[in-house]
Design a protein around this motif. Structure first.
Motif, PDB file in Angstrom:
ATOM      1  N   UNK A 278      32.497 -18.339   9.266  1.00  0.00           N
ATOM      2  CA  UNK A 278      31.919 -19.221   8.278  1.00  0.00           C
ATOM      3  C   UNK A 278      30.413 -19.279   8.498  1.00  0.00           C
ATOM      4  N   UNK A 279      29.686 -19.186   7.415  1.00  0.00           N
ATOM      5  CA  UNK A 279      28.245 -19.185   7.519  1.00  0.00           C
ATOM      6  C   UNK A 279      27.718 -20.467   6.937  1.00  0.00           C
ATOM      7  N   UNK A 280      27.056 -21.262   7.799  1.00  0.00           N
ATOM      8  CA  UNK A 280      26.588 -22.561   7.367  1.00  0.00           C
ATOM      9  C   UNK A 280      25.480 -22.485   6.353  1.00  0.00           C
ATOM     10  N   UNK A 281      25.296 -23.636   5.657  1.00  0.00           N
ATOM     11  CA  UNK A 281      24.244 -23.692   4.640  1.00  0.00           C
ATOM     12  C   UNK A 281      23.263 -24.807   4.928  1.00  0.00           C
ATOM     13  N   UNK A 282      23.207 -25.258   6.145  1.00  0.00           N
ATOM     14  CA  UNK A 282      22.307 -26.362   6.467  1.00  0.00           C
ATOM     15  C   UNK A 282      20.871 -25.891   6.440  1.00  0.00           C
ATOM     16  N   UNK A 283      20.015 -26.798   5.926  1.00  0.00           N
ATOM     17  CA  UNK A 283      18.593 -26.511   5.842  1.00  0.00           C
ATOM     18  C   UNK A 283      17.827 -27.660   6.466  1.00  0.00           C
TER      19      UNK A 283
ATOM     20  N   UNK B 226      37.596 -24.512  11.121  1.00  0.00           N
ATOM     21  CA  UNK B 226      39.008 -24.170  10.902  1.00  0.00           C
ATOM     22  C   UNK B 226      39.211 -23.830   9.439  1.00  0.00           C
ATOM     23  N   UNK B 227      39.914 -22.725   9.186  1.00  0.00           N
ATOM     24  CA  UNK B 227      40.244 -22.309   7.826  1.00  0.00           C
ATOM     25  C   UNK B 227      41.744 -22.453   7.614  1.00  0.00           C
ATOM     26  N   UNK B 228      42.147 -22.882   6.418  1.00  0.00           N
ATOM     27  CA  UNK B 228      43.549 -23.125   6.106  1.00  0.00           C
ATOM     28  C   UNK B 228      44.069 -21.987   5.226  1.00  0.00           C
ATOM     29  N   UNK B 229      45.106 -21.289   5.717  1.00  0.00           N
ATOM     30  CA  UNK B 229      45.632 -20.155   4.991  1.00  0.00           C
ATOM     31  C   UNK B 229      44.610 -19.047   4.862  1.00  0.00           C
ATOM     32  N   UNK B 230      43.932 -18.734   5.966  1.00  0.00           N
ATOM     33  CA  UNK B 230      42.815 -17.785   5.931  1.00  0.00           C
ATOM     34  C   UNK B 230      43.273 -16.406   5.468  1.00  0.00           C
ATOM     35  N   UNK B 231      42.514 -15.843   4.530  1.00  0.00           N
ATOM     36  CA  UNK B 231      42.761 -14.480   4.091  1.00  0.00           C
ATOM     37  C   UNK B 231      41.627 -13.559   4.545  1.00  0.00           C
ATOM     38  N   UNK B 232      40.375 -13.979   4.347  1.00  0.00           N
ATOM     39  CA  UNK B 232      39.226 -13.179   4.773  1.00  0.00           C
ATOM     40  C   UNK B 232      38.307 -13.936   5.721  1.00  0.00           C
ATOM     41  N   UNK B 233      38.252 -15.283   5.629  1.00  0.00           N
ATOM     42  CA  UNK B 233      37.498 -16.062   6.600  1.00  0.00           C
ATOM     43  C   UNK B 233      38.273 -16.116   7.919  1.00  0.00           C
ATOM     44  N   UNK B 234      37.587 -16.412   9.031  1.00  0.00           N
ATOM     45  CA  UNK B 234      38.312 -16.525  10.299  1.00  0.00           C
ATOM     46  C   UNK B 234      39.274 -17.705  10.293  1.00  0.00           C
ATOM     47  N   UNK B 235      40.344 -17.587  11.076  1.00  0.00           N
ATOM     48  CA  UNK B 235      41.266 -18.703  11.212  1.00  0.00           C
ATOM     49  C   UNK B 235      40.574 -19.896  11.860  1.00  0.00           C
TER      50      UNK B 235
END
Length: 254
Positions: free
Chosen positions: A1-6, A100-109
């Motif tokens: 996951x790549x954050x978007x915080x600025x 944490x990803x739920x039902x991950x398909x392409x993002x990490x679990x």
């Protein structure tokens, strides 16, 4: 996951610790953002929706988290991110973060990251972090070593990323950043990266490829409570695809 915080990076908290900074009140900010990426090579375009929350007080612990939805390769993934930046003393900050990803398909679990930052003389900040990212069919371990320098209204940063991708080698990447702050809290900056990076594919597979990326981003505060954020970027993921994206966000302080 790549954050978007600025905004001012969490490392800047090291430079603000002091009697005047501690006297400031805690500030809660929330941001809703949307990103659209156009891909070539026959890939479907991507979309990202995020809700970010951050609670800050200079000299005290910063808490942050996000809920996100991403669409890639014709399917959606959803996830959560949680983290904190904890000042240990006047020079050290410890920053744990998990996702944490739920039902991950392409993002990490899931992923877990532990970052340590230290204030150095003449406006420098050094950092090191260890991250483990778990996909359905692979695992990625990453060491990141960084250096930042603040002077006047400017910030410059360099990060070296060395990864161990299960069954796919040891990619090395380099990233640089240059930011200019104005009107106290607004910022505009440029990001560039080059090297080899991992990329998640459907089914939890991970590939590594040569990456070159460039982005311009910023956040402009309209008043004390409202801000708009934006990013324009382009990335070449080796022979897989070229990606061009735009992100827009609205931020509010409560």
């Amino acid at each position: 996951m790549r954050g978007a915080r600025l905004g001012r990076p969490l490392a800047l908290a090291l430079l603000l610790i002091g009697a005047e900074a501690v006297a400031e009140e805690r500030r809660l900010e929330g941001e809703i953002s949307y990103r659209y990426d156009s891909l070539d090579s026959g890939f479907d375009d991507w979309q990202t929706q995020r809700l970010d929350l951050q609670s800050t007080r200079p000299g005290d612990t910063t808490w942050y988290g996000a809920a996100l939805r991403e669409r890639r390769f014709g399917t959606w993934d959803e996830g959560l991110e949680l983290g904190a930046a904890v000042p240990l003393d006047d020079n050290w900050v410890l920053q744990p973060e998990v996702g944490r990803t739920f039902g991950a398909d392409f993002l990490p679990e899931w992923y877990a990251d532990l970052r340590l930052q230290r204030r150095l003389p003449q406006g420098f900040v050094g950092s090191a972090s260890l991250r483990r990212t778990r996909y359905d069919a692979s695992r990625v371990d990453r060491l990141a070593l960084g250096a930042e320098r603040y002077w006047g209204n400017w910030r410059a940063a360099y990060t070296l990323n060395v990864s161990d991708v299960q069954g796919a080698g040891n990619p090395v990447g380099h990233a640089v950043a240059l930011d200019r702050y104005y009107q106290e809290r607004s910022v505009i900056g440029v990001r560039a990266s080059v090297g080899r990076e991992e990329e998640g594919l459907p089914g939890g597979r991970v590939v590594t490829s040569d990456v070159t990326a460039l982005a311009v981003r910023g956040r402009h505060w309209l008043d004390d409570d409202w801000a708009v954020s934006w990013e324009l970027g382009s990335l070449s993921q080796g022979d897989l695809y070229d990606r061009h994206g735009i992100q827009l966000g609205v931020r509010h302080a409560f």
